[in-house]
Scaffold this active site. Structure first.
Site, mmCIF file in Angstrom:
data_model
loop_
_atom_site.group_PDB
_atom_site.id
_atom_site.type_symbol
_atom_site.label_atom_id
_atom_site.label_comp_id
_atom_site.label_asym_id
_atom_site.label_seq_id
_atom_site.Cartn_x
_atom_site.Cartn_y
_atom_site.Cartn_z
ATOM 1 N N LYS A 1 -5.198 38.560 48.881
ATOM 2 C CA LYS A 1 -5.559 37.241 48.352
ATOM 3 C C LYS A 1 -4.295 36.467 47.979
ATOM 4 O O LYS A 1 -4.175 35.282 48.247
ATOM 5 C CB LYS A 1 -6.486 37.397 47.128
ATOM 6 C CG LYS A 1 -7.892 37.861 47.518
ATOM 7 C CD LYS A 1 -8.735 38.288 46.326
ATOM 8 C CE LYS A 1 -10.039 38.921 46.829
ATOM 9 N NZ LYS A 1 -10.863 39.482 45.752
ATOM 10 N N ASP B 1 -14.857 32.798 42.403
ATOM 11 C CA ASP B 1 -15.640 33.846 43.078
ATOM 12 C C ASP B 1 -17.131 33.495 43.036
ATOM 13 O O ASP B 1 -17.933 34.068 43.779
ATOM 14 C CB ASP B 1 -15.439 35.203 42.372
ATOM 15 C CG ASP B 1 -14.543 36.144 43.162
ATOM 16 O OD1 ASP B 1 -14.348 35.910 44.368
ATOM 17 O OD2 ASP B 1 -14.046 37.125 42.566
ATOM 18 N N GLN C 1 -10.755 41.019 39.626
ATOM 19 C CA GLN C 1 -11.047 41.943 40.714
ATOM 20 C C GLN C 1 -11.978 43.054 40.220
ATOM 21 O O GLN C 1 -11.683 43.731 39.242
ATOM 22 C CB GLN C 1 -9.747 42.536 41.276
ATOM 23 C CG GLN C 1 -9.940 43.421 42.484
ATOM 24 C CD GLN C 1 -10.517 42.684 43.694
ATOM 25 O OE1 GLN C 1 -10.065 41.588 44.038
ATOM 26 N NE2 GLN C 1 -11.518 43.268 44.333
#
Ligand code: NDP
Length: 295
Positions: A53, A120, A97
């Site tokens: 990412k 997200d 994460q």
């Protein structure tokens, strides 16, 4: 003859478009978009995902930061970092994460993220916005990538029967919502299947578009697929393989050796849905940046 849906190529195309847009802002003297990630612990897969990412963010000209914490960081400490990032004027969007260590509640952590920075799209508020079609919503990355891929290949979806196998909160369920949306890139009749579905093969055989996200290697076989179907394989598995230098090979939830030739379009594994997932995160970050700057 089937055509592969080249997620790698499409992701490069979209990254180019993002990079051009970012250049447009920075040449006007604005700071670039800033994506941050919180990484807790030493999980190898999580480290790889975050590194990818970070790399992708740099490729499109974003600022990228990673906040790293040890395995035994407490939930309170993490909540303080989230509070800092929520308020930080220099951060447009950030992700935590997953998975987190067992002593930390993923739900508490996720829902502490400001919906305006939740790139997200995992917070309850974002999920609500997404389901009711609120334009401020950040779409969950993988389903958004699937829609991007279908759109870029001009695959007709309207009126088609889309069968989604798997109902997770991050892939199957939001994919079913997106594909049933009232717009030109969706408008499907959707059936959502899961582990309690009876006669699964009877249902998957009716699919014009089959989206598979179950997490079982090569589960979907040729007899489960209608000739001419579009097959989207979300699954990704490392299979130990001594013949490979890496010691493993990758496969999906679909048995491509026999399914592909029945399809009109099919995503390969790797190089299908995966690259689009990261690109969706970049697109969401750019969107957060534009909303913050009233662009
Ligand atoms: P989950 O394990 O969270 O969900 C799996 C779903 O599949 C569940 O809804 C489960 O049903 C259903 N399922 C399991 N077995 C069967 C079966 N025999 N028949 C029908 N349905 C079944 O997985 P995720 O959605 O998180 O991920 C799925 C796959 O996609 C994994 O391989 C993952 O690695 C991959 N992935 C890839 C991404 C990418 O970018 N390429 C991103 C995210 C995931 P039930 O609800 O009843 O248990």
């Amino acid at each position: 003859m089937f055509q592969l849906l080249d997620g790698k190529a499409i992701s490069l195309q979209i990254k180019d478009e993002i990079a051009n847009e970012v250049r447009g802002y920075t040449t006007k003297g604005m700071r670039p978009p800033h994506l941050a990630a919180i990484l807790v612990g030493e999980d190898g897969a999580s480290k790889t995902y975050v590194a990818n990412k970070e790399k992708s963010a740099h490729e499109v000209g974003f600022i990228s930061s990673v906040y790293r914490y040890s395995e035994n960081t407490s939930e309170d400490e993490l909540l303080k970092v989230i509070d800092f990032l929520n308020k930080d004027e220099e951060t447009d969007g950030f992700i935590v994460q997953l998975p987190l260590p067992k002593h930390i509640s993923e739900q508490n952590i996720t829902n502490a993220i400001s919906p305006e920075k939740d790139v997200d799209g995992f917070t309850a508020i974002n999920t609500g916005r997404f389901v009711i079609g609120d334009e401020r919503a950040f779409l969950p990355a993988t389903p958004m990538g699937i829609v991007n891929l279908l759109q870029r290949y001009n695959i007709e979806t309207q009126g088609k029967h889309c069968v989604v196998v798997g109902r997770s909160n991050i892939v199957g369920t939001p994919a079913a919502v997106l594909m049933s949306r009232n717009n030109a890139h969706a408008n499907c009749t959707v059936t959502l299947c899961h582990s309690r579905t009876q006669n699964l093969a009877d249902i998957t055989r009716q699919a014009d578009i089959l989206i598979v996200a179950i997490g079982k290697p090569e589960f979907i076989t040729a007899d489960m697929v209608k000739p001419g179907a579009v097959v989207i394989d979300v699954g990704i598995h490392r299979i130990p393989d001594e013949t490979k230098k890496t010691g493993y090979h990758l496969c999906g939830d679909v048995k491509h050796s026999e399914v592909d030739e029945k399809c009109s379009y099919v995503t390969p594994v790797p190089g299908g849905v995966g690259p689009l997932t990261i690109v969706s995160l970049l697109q969401n970050t750019l969107k957060a940046y534009k909303l913050r700057n009233n662009i």
